[in-house]
Design a protein around this motif. Structure first.
Motif, mmCIF file in Angstrom:
data_model
loop_
_atom_site.group_PDB
_atom_site.id
_atom_site.type_symbol
_atom_site.label_atom_id
_atom_site.label_comp_id
_atom_site.label_asym_id
_atom_site.label_seq_id
_atom_site.Cartn_x
_atom_site.Cartn_y
_atom_site.Cartn_z
ATOM 1 N N LEU A 1 0.742 -1.187 0.153
ATOM 2 C CA LEU A 1 -0.059 -0.063 -0.129
ATOM 3 C C LEU A 1 0.860 1.071 0.059
ATOM 4 C CD1 LEU A 1 -2.802 -0.710 2.621
ATOM 5 C CD2 LEU A 1 -3.049 -0.537 0.067
ATOM 6 N N VAL A 2 1.837 1.101 0.813
ATOM 7 C CA VAL A 2 2.739 2.491 0.763
ATOM 8 C C VAL A 2 3.583 2.459 -0.466
ATOM 9 C CG1 VAL A 2 5.150 3.149 1.646
ATOM 10 C CG2 VAL A 2 3.462 2.369 3.050
ATOM 11 N N GLY A 3 3.723 1.437 -1.395
ATOM 12 C CA GLY A 3 4.267 1.348 -2.742
ATOM 13 C C GLY A 3 3.323 2.187 -3.724
ATOM 14 N N ILE A 4 2.063 1.785 -3.411
ATOM 15 C CA ILE A 4 0.943 2.296 -4.421
ATOM 16 C C ILE A 4 1.320 3.760 -3.896
ATOM 17 C CG2 ILE A 4 -1.407 2.456 -5.029
ATOM 18 C CD1 ILE A 4 -1.543 -0.580 -4.165
ATOM 19 N N LEU A 5 0.857 4.426 -2.955
ATOM 20 C CA LEU A 5 0.837 5.737 -2.581
ATOM 21 C C LEU A 5 2.140 6.563 -2.920
ATOM 22 C CD1 LEU A 5 -0.532 5.499 1.005
ATOM 23 C CD2 LEU A 5 -1.803 6.256 -0.944
ATOM 24 N N THR A 6 3.243 5.866 -2.950
ATOM 25 C CA THR A 6 4.431 6.590 -3.470
ATOM 26 C C THR A 6 4.326 6.612 -5.079
ATOM 27 O OG1 THR A 6 5.780 5.161 -1.636
ATOM 28 C CG2 THR A 6 6.966 6.178 -3.847
#
Length: 287
Positions: A71-76
């Motif tokens: 999820l953090v990857g998607i937000l990044t």
């Protein structure tokens, strides 16, 4: 000496894991994501929260680490990469570094500055080839090798992996041929995030979980990628092991303060003598 070699291979495996994440993102998005190493740190603190503080089962902890890091990857990708795409200047390097700093700051606020222990597997020590090595260290080396081979095979044998290589070669041509370039960019960050989150708990058993972990691994992982070859998954493994071994041997032979200096010397030598890296090709093409 053999114990030192095992220690070097272990740290090299960790650097290789970060470098693999760099190259996955670079291939599928065209961007080097400097927040990549923070995925490992997220997995490390999820393991501390789940295993040490709450005694949760390991499969559940790994699942949470994978989902949260992905999820953090998607937000990044959505916040720090996509808005700047096609604007030139490689400004994504700055924005992803900013994301990395924010993640590290949040970890510092939530968990504090002190390293905290994480135990994922038994802490027993084995005598292998005349050197002392722990079970988690052997697993890290094995995971790095298997991951490099698996990702390399996936990129060069699967339709999705080949589509990613085509995107890396020419995004506009790939888009014209019907390849979902934006979807691949999301996939790249999801894969890198999930991989880092999954391995983070095992890394934390070696390094402890600490808010500065991602920032330290980001630099060493980048060096490993440069030494092995930018864009080469197998080069990530080779570069990581070289960096880890050089660091460990220099620290043992010259002194602890000279380990990182020796790594910089190796990096400069590779850039001067073989700019494409030890495994990298003499051309920019990734396909």
């Amino acid at each position: 000496m053999m114990t030192t070699l095992w220690a070097g291979l272990t740290m090299g495996a960790i650097y290789a894991i970060v470098a693999i994440g760099y190259n996955i993102t670079l291939t599928l998005t065209g961007v080097i994501n400097f927040a990549n190493a923070q995925f490992v740190m997220i997995g490390a603190f999820v393991a501390y929260w789940g295993l040490t503080q709450n005694d949760l089962p390991l499969p559940l902890v790994l699942l949470v680490a994978v989902i949260l890091s992905a999820l953090v990857g998607i937000l990044t990708e959505l916040i720090a990469i996509r808005p700047l795409r096609n604007r030139g200047g490689h400004t994504e390097l700055v924005t992803t570094l900013g994301v990395s700093t924010v993640i590290a700051g949040l970890a510092l606020v939530v968990f504090g500055p002190d390293p905290v222990p994480v135990n994922v597997v038994p802490t027993e020590t084995f005598n292998v080839l005349g050197g002392q090595v722990r079970l988690n260290e052997l697993l890290l080396i094995l995971v790095a090798a298997v991951a490099a081979l698996a990702v390399h095979w996936w990129m060069h044998r699967s339709k999705l992996g080949l589509a990613g290589l085509a995107r890396a070669e020419d995004p506009e041509a790939a888009s014209i041929r019907g390849i979902n370039v934006k979807g691949l960019a999301i996939l790249g960050l999801v894969l890198a995030g999930a991989f880092g989150g999954l391995i983070g708990p095992l890394v934390a058993q070696k390094t402890f979980a600490v808010a500065t972990l991602g920032l330290v691994l980001a630099l060493k992982g980048f060096v490993a990628m440069a030494v092995g070859g930018v864009g080469s998954i197998l080069g990530s493994l080779v570069g990581g092991l070289i960096v880890g071994l050089v660091e460990a041997l220099a620290a043992r032979s010259i002194g602890n303060d000279f380990g990182e200096i020796a790594v910089v010397v190796v990096l400069l030598a590779v850039l001067l003598l073989r700019p494409t890296g030890v495994v990298g090709r003499g051309q920019v093409r990734l396909v």
